[in-house]
Scaffold this active site. Structure first.
Site, short mmCIF file in Angstrom:
data_model
loop_
_atom_site.label_atom_id
_atom_site.label_comp_id
_atom_site.label_asym_id
_atom_site.label_seq_id
_atom_site.Cartn_x
_atom_site.Cartn_y
_atom_site.Cartn_z
N ARG A 38 0.50 -1.01 -0.25
CA ARG A 38 -0.20 0.31 -0.06
C ARG A 38 1.00 1.20 0.62
O ARG A 38 0.69 2.24 -0.27
CB ARG A 38 -1.33 0.28 0.72
CG ARG A 38 -2.23 -0.50 1.00
CD ARG A 38 -2.71 -0.93 2.21
NE ARG A 38 -4.10 -1.36 1.84
CZ ARG A 38 -5.20 -1.72 3.32
NH1 ARG A 38 -4.91 -1.43 4.62
NH2 ARG A 38 -6.28 -2.56 2.86
N GLU A 50 -0.97 -8.83 -5.51
CA GLU A 50 -2.24 -9.19 -5.64
C GLU A 50 -2.56 -10.94 -6.11
O GLU A 50 -3.35 -11.57 -5.54
CB GLU A 50 -3.19 -8.49 -6.91
CG GLU A 50 -3.30 -6.77 -6.63
CD GLU A 50 -4.36 -6.78 -5.56
OE1 GLU A 50 -5.25 -7.61 -5.21
OE2 GLU A 50 -4.15 -6.25 -5.07
N GLN A 55 -6.95 -16.13 -2.41
CA GLN A 55 -7.59 -17.32 -0.70
C GLN A 55 -6.09 -17.71 -0.38
O GLN A 55 -5.64 -18.17 -0.18
CB GLN A 55 -6.80 -18.53 -2.59
CG GLN A 55 -8.45 -18.10 -3.60
CD GLN A 55 -8.82 -19.41 -3.24
OE1 GLN A 55 -7.78 -20.15 -4.65
NE2 GLN A 55 -10.46 -20.25 -4.13
N THR A 56 -4.94 -16.20 0.19
CA THR A 56 -3.93 -16.33 1.66
C THR A 56 -4.40 -14.92 1.70
O THR A 56 -4.92 -13.90 1.92
CB THR A 56 -3.08 -17.09 0.40
OG1 THR A 56 -2.91 -17.06 -0.31
CG2 THR A 56 -2.10 -16.66 1.50
N TYR A 135 -10.98 -9.08 -11.69
CA TYR A 135 -10.23 -8.46 -10.36
C TYR A 135 -8.63 -8.00 -9.91
O TYR A 135 -8.55 -6.74 -9.88
CB TYR A 135 -10.73 -9.68 -9.52
CG TYR A 135 -10.79 -8.94 -8.08
CD1 TYR A 135 -11.13 -8.27 -7.44
CD2 TYR A 135 -9.54 -9.35 -7.20
CE1 TYR A 135 -11.36 -7.68 -5.98
CE2 TYR A 135 -8.78 -9.17 -5.91
CZ TYR A 135 -9.79 -7.76 -5.15
OH TYR A 135 -9.23 -7.08 -4.24
N ASP A 153 -15.18 -6.91 -3.85
CA ASP A 153 -14.87 -8.49 -3.72
C ASP A 153 -15.63 -8.72 -2.90
O ASP A 153 -16.86 -8.95 -2.49
CB ASP A 153 -13.33 -8.37 -2.92
CG ASP A 153 -13.25 -7.66 -1.98
OD1 ASP A 153 -14.03 -7.60 -1.77
OD2 ASP A 153 -12.13 -7.91 -1.74
N CYS A 207 -18.74 -2.79 14.72
CA CYS A 207 -19.16 -0.85 13.88
C CYS A 207 -18.73 -0.22 14.87
O CYS A 207 -17.81 0.51 14.65
CB CYS A 207 -20.81 -0.98 13.80
SG CYS A 207 -21.75 -2.86 13.14
N CYS A 212 -16.90 2.48 12.90
CA CYS A 212 -17.61 2.39 10.58
C CYS A 212 -18.24 3.67 10.21
O CYS A 212 -18.84 4.09 11.24
CB CYS A 212 -18.48 1.24 11.04
SG CYS A 212 -19.27 1.06 9.11
N CYS A 218 -26.36 3.56 7.40
CA CYS A 218 -26.04 1.42 7.92
C CYS A 218 -27.54 1.07 7.42
O CYS A 218 -28.09 0.71 8.36
CB CYS A 218 -25.34 1.06 8.25
SG CYS A 218 -25.23 -0.74 7.63
#
Length: 308
Positions: A38, A50, A55-56, A135, A153, A207, A212, A218
């Site tokens: 990032r 990416e 899946q990790t 994706y 996702d 939350c 949040c 929401c």
């Protein structure tokens, strides 16, 4: 609120949208999980992150990502590497799905040979790279070039389902996510909404504890109904065919070449019977079809090695 008010039945009224967007971005920029990918807009390390993250769990990726870039710091270095070294690294770091290592190596070769070492910068062009689906292409376009569409996702779907009562329908998720994302801000926005799903709107939401930023809008927070779309269960890794494929790759990384009779006992202690020669031949055949290993005729029996 009506669809006529907003142009979208699942989003807050038009005069609230800027506040919704600003609240999320400010929340993210004030405090978020610090992952090293990032901190860069270089497309190569972002692509590596990416592919590794598929899946990790992200926390498991951090060390592997750093080690990978220490070994192959540029896309040119990766393209020049023997594929077998890349696959062995992948297996040795327990990243799973070794095909991803093969495709990453092939994508690096494409970038060097077909794009003169320059990454394409749109989701459509990035999908031309081996192993890069919609994706991943969109994520790289977003995080490297700020030129992506809204990422959708599992985390984002959960957020949209709960916050704005979006039905469990991929077309609706894509449409609402696109309408919600501010134009020209795909880098920060996609990071922010995925962070929201990862730390505040998890399967068991936190939350208030996570602060949040969307509580006032929401639907789930208002009603107390925090159900979410079903999330596919990851099949057990222990004892799986995927586990033994990884063991074959890892073992062949230690031995340049092994006959089947020596490979079998090295990858499972109960080698024999239903998990004997026929089972191993099928496993190796699948790996050969995937371009990960080579099977050669030996003097007495087939020998297996990693594909270079």
């Amino acid at each position: 609120m009506t669809e006529a008010d907003t142009g979208d039945a699942f989003l807050p009224a038009a005069d609230e949208l800027d506040a919704v967007r600003s609240a999320l971005i400010e929340w993210y920029e004030a405090d978020h999980r610090e992952y090293p990918w990032r901190e860069t807009d270089d497309a190569y390390p972002i692509l590596v992150s990416e592919i590794m993250s598929q899946q990790t769990q992200l926390d498991r990726v951090v060390d592997a990502w750093g080690d990978f870039l220490d070994r192959w710091p540029t896309v040119e270095a990766l393209a020049d590497a023997p594929r077998s070294d890349v696959v062995s690294f992948w297996s040795g770091h327990s990243l799973g799905y070794n095909n991803r290592a093969k495709y990453l190596h092939e994508a690096a070769t494409q970038i060097v040979e077909e794009y003169d070492g320059q990454f394409p910068d749109t989701p459509e062009e990035l999908q031309e790279l081996m192993g890069v689906g919609p994706y991943t292409a969109n994520a790289v376009a977003s995080f490297a070039f700020n030129n992506g569409d809204a990422v959708v996702d599992t985390n984002v779907k959960r957020v949209l389902y709960r916050a704005f009562d979006v039905p469990d329908d991929d077309t609706e998720f894509e449409r609402v996510a696109s309408d919600l994302m501010p134009a020209g801000d795909s880098r920060v926005w996609n990071n922010a909404i995925m962070e929201l799903g990862g730390v505040a709107c998890e399967k068991t939401p936190s939350c208030d504890a996570a602060g949040c930023p969307w509580r006032r809008w929401c639907h789930a927070y208002e009603t107390g109904d925090f159900t979410a779309p079903d999330v596919p269960t990851q099949p057990s890794f222990e004892g799986s065919r995927r586990q033994f494929r990884g063991r074959v790759i890892e073992t062949l990384g230690e031995y340049d070449d092994l006959p089947l009779s020596e490979l079998g006992p090295r990858i499972r202690v109960d080698y024999g019977g239903d998990t004997g020669r026929e089972w191993l031949e099928g496993l190796v055949s699948d790996l050969a079809d995937d371009g990960l290993v080579v099977v050669n005729d030996g003097d007495d029996e087939p020998h297996v090695s990693l594909k270079q």
